[in-house]
Design a protein around this motif. Sequence first.
Motif, PDB file in Angstrom:
ATOM      1  N   UNK A  24      32.124  39.154  -7.522  1.00 27.98           N
ATOM      2  CA  UNK A  24      32.107  40.210  -8.542  1.00 27.98           C
ATOM      3  C   UNK A  24      31.948  39.570  -9.917  1.00 27.98           C
ATOM      4  N   UNK A  25      31.229  40.249 -10.814  1.00 31.24           N
ATOM      5  CA  UNK A  25      30.966  39.701 -12.143  1.00 31.24           C
ATOM      6  C   UNK A  25      32.237  39.401 -12.934  1.00 31.24           C
ATOM      7  N   UNK A  26      33.298  40.151 -12.698  1.00 34.07           N
ATOM      8  CA  UNK A  26      34.522  39.951 -13.480  1.00 34.07           C
ATOM      9  C   UNK A  26      35.398  38.812 -12.959  1.00 34.07           C
ATOM     10  N   UNK A  27      34.995  38.192 -11.861  1.00 36.63           N
ATOM     11  CA  UNK A  27      35.783  37.105 -11.290  1.00 36.63           C
ATOM     12  C   UNK A  27      35.645  35.829 -12.108  1.00 36.63           C
ATOM     13  N   UNK A  28      36.771  35.137 -12.246  1.00 34.06           N
ATOM     14  CA  UNK A  28      36.800  33.867 -12.955  1.00 34.06           C
ATOM     15  C   UNK A  28      37.790  32.935 -12.282  1.00 34.06           C
ATOM     16  N   UNK A  29      38.202  31.888 -12.966  1.00 34.90           N
ATOM     17  CA  UNK A  29      39.142  30.928 -12.380  1.00 34.90           C
ATOM     18  C   UNK A  29      40.477  31.540 -11.944  1.00 34.90           C
ATOM     19  N   UNK A  38      36.726  20.472 -12.296  1.00 36.97           N
ATOM     20  CA  UNK A  38      35.724  19.717 -11.542  1.00 36.97           C
ATOM     21  C   UNK A  38      34.688  20.657 -10.929  1.00 36.97           C
ATOM     22  N   UNK A  39      35.141  21.756 -10.351  1.00 36.67           N
ATOM     23  CA  UNK A  39      34.216  22.736  -9.774  1.00 36.67           C
ATOM     24  C   UNK A  39      33.321  23.329 -10.861  1.00 36.67           C
TER      25      UNK A  39
END
Length: 80
Positions: A24-29, A38-39
Amino acid sequence: MENLDKFNKIICDTLNIGDTNSIKDEMGPDEIKDWDSLAHVELITALGDEFGVNFDVVDISRMYTIGDIKKILKKYGVEI
């Protein structure tokens, strides 16, 4: 392969997401447990290699969510 498919594959492979439908566009760390510093570097490298983009340091630091990455890629002429 479409740009969206390429993008989703890189996101899934780099951030260990099993299903492209769960992106989903709103997903983050905060939502993606494997999205660490690192990712993030691996993600930037993979996206740059795939789409032929050399990201500006400021743009890299503003990639807080999947949607942000798409917007920044668009700035470089890559439509997702």
